[in-house]
Design an enzyme around this catalytic site. Structure first.
Site, PDB file in Angstrom:
ATOM      1  N   TYR A 155       0.843  -1.209   0.000  1.00  0.00           N
ATOM      2  CA  TYR A 155       0.000   0.000   0.000  1.00  0.00           C
ATOM      3  C   TYR A 155       0.874   1.253   0.000  1.00  0.00           C
ATOM      4  O   TYR A 155       0.683   2.168  -0.814  1.00  0.00           O
ATOM      5  CB  TYR A 155      -0.895  -0.027   1.234  1.00  0.00           C
ATOM      6  CG  TYR A 155      -1.849   1.137   1.372  1.00  0.00           C
ATOM      7  CD1 TYR A 155      -2.964   1.270   0.549  1.00  0.00           C
ATOM      8  CD2 TYR A 155      -1.656   2.110   2.353  1.00  0.00           C
ATOM      9  CE1 TYR A 155      -3.847   2.338   0.692  1.00  0.00           C
ATOM     10  CE2 TYR A 155      -2.530   3.175   2.507  1.00  0.00           C
ATOM     11  CZ  TYR A 155      -3.632   3.285   1.668  1.00  0.00           C
ATOM     12  OH  TYR A 155      -4.494   4.345   1.814  1.00  0.00           O
ATOM     13  N   LYS A 159       1.128   4.215  -2.839  1.00  0.00           N
ATOM     14  CA  LYS A 159       0.732   5.604  -2.590  1.00  0.00           C
ATOM     15  C   LYS A 159       1.910   6.562  -2.790  1.00  0.00           C
ATOM     16  O   LYS A 159       1.738   7.672  -3.297  1.00  0.00           O
ATOM     17  CB  LYS A 159       0.147   5.747  -1.183  1.00  0.00           C
ATOM     18  CG  LYS A 159      -1.192   5.012  -0.989  1.00  0.00           C
ATOM     19  CD  LYS A 159      -2.238   5.476  -1.981  1.00  0.00           C
ATOM     20  CE  LYS A 159      -3.632   5.021  -1.604  1.00  0.00           C
ATOM     21  NZ  LYS A 159      -4.625   5.360  -2.643  1.00  0.00           N
TER      22      LYS A 159
END
Ligand SMILES: NC(=O)c1ccc[n+]([C@@H]2O[C@H](COP(=O)([O-])OP(=O)(O)OC[C@H]3O[C@@H](n4cnc5c(N)ncnc54)[C@H](O)[C@@H]3O)[C@@H](O)[C@H]2O)c1
Length: 251
Positions: A155, A159
């Protein structure tokens, strides 16, 4: 009506933050394309917008599939004639794993839907925004990437990459009037709220540690910044990341 006459695509708008932004964009006068993988969620948000007197189109879209992302943009332009605002909000997820246990397949769930999906949508939107003399792109990132939150390597990497992609696009596309910014939203979710109601200790910690002392509400707290970035008021802002988190990034 700060977005009157504008056409906005919001991915992952079937629930949560994307839904909140879609509802508020429509209230501000934008025609909103609710792009969402789950058909019933897309329809639900679009129905909510129409019931409130707004304009919405539900387009079932999987941002992890390039053809689906291109079709989303084509359908938007076919139905509304333009694309002014693109909010890349959808993000595929799976449970947290330590870095050493991550498989390629798990990593790709995040990377393909998040980074590639954002990249494909930006590329597809570009010719339409360029031809119109400008546009706004807002990409969802996360404080987790900045602080390296454990168990979220896939993740966080996704990002962080979206933030870098956004900054590059801001530089390359600024001369076409296309402004590209990121929002790092404060923690919010229905499940989060329910968890805090069941766990007063965690609720107390948030109240004590975070400057504004609570989780975010998508419509009331996050969407107004997405409106600003899409509106005429945001005309000189590009390449930025807004931490809309009640000060959580300071803690
Ligand atoms: N909720 C938070 O606390 C928080 C914090 C920081 C960043 N973010 C970011 O904000 C964004 C929205 O988060 P949320 O909490 O509202 O998410 P959510 O899981 O509540 O909603 C995401 C929506 O996107 C849809 N979706 C998932 N994969 C998709 C795909 N491949 N194609 C199209 N639609 C897809 C889901 O069906 C869902 O309706 C995400 O990018 C997330 O990483 C959220």
């Amino acid at each position: 009506m700060r977005l009157a006459g504008k056409v906005a695509v919001v991915t992952g708008a079937g629930q949560g933050i994307g839904r909140g932004i879609a509802l508020v964009y429509a209230r501000e006068g934008a025609a909103v394309v609710v792009a969402e993988r789950r058909e019933h969620r897309a329809r639900r948000t679009a129905d909510e917008i129409r019931a409130a007197g707004g304009t919405a189109l539900a387009v079932t879209t999987d941002v992890a599939d390039r053809a689906s992302v291109l079709a989303m943009v084509e359908r938007t332009v076919a139905d509304f004639g333009r694309l002014d605002v693109l909010v890349n909000n959808a993000q595929g997820m799976h449970e947290h794993r330590p870095l050493e246990d991550l498989t390629d397949e798990q990593f790709d769930v995040f990377l393909v839907s998040g980074l590639k999906g954002t990249f494909w949508a930006m590329q597809a939107a570009f010719p339409h925004m360029k031809a119109a003399g400008g546009g706004r792109i807002i990409n969802m990132v996360s404080l987790n990437a900045l602080v390296g939150a454990p168990g979220l390597a896939d993740y966080n990497a996704t990002k962080g990459a979206i933030q870098a992609l956004s900054r590059t696009a801001a530089r390359e596309w600024g001369r076409h009037g296309i402004l590209v910014n990121c929002i790092a939203p404060g923690a919010t979710s229905k499940r989060g709220q329910e968890f805090l109601e069941r766990n007063p200790d965690a609720a107390r910690r948030i109240a004590e540690e975070r400057p504004l002392g609570r989780l975010a509400d998508p419509e009331a707290d996050l969407a107004p910044v997405a409106v600003f970035l899409a509106s005429d008021d945001g005309h000189f802002v590009t390449g930025q990341t807004y931490f809309v988190d009640g000060g959580a990034h300071l803690t």
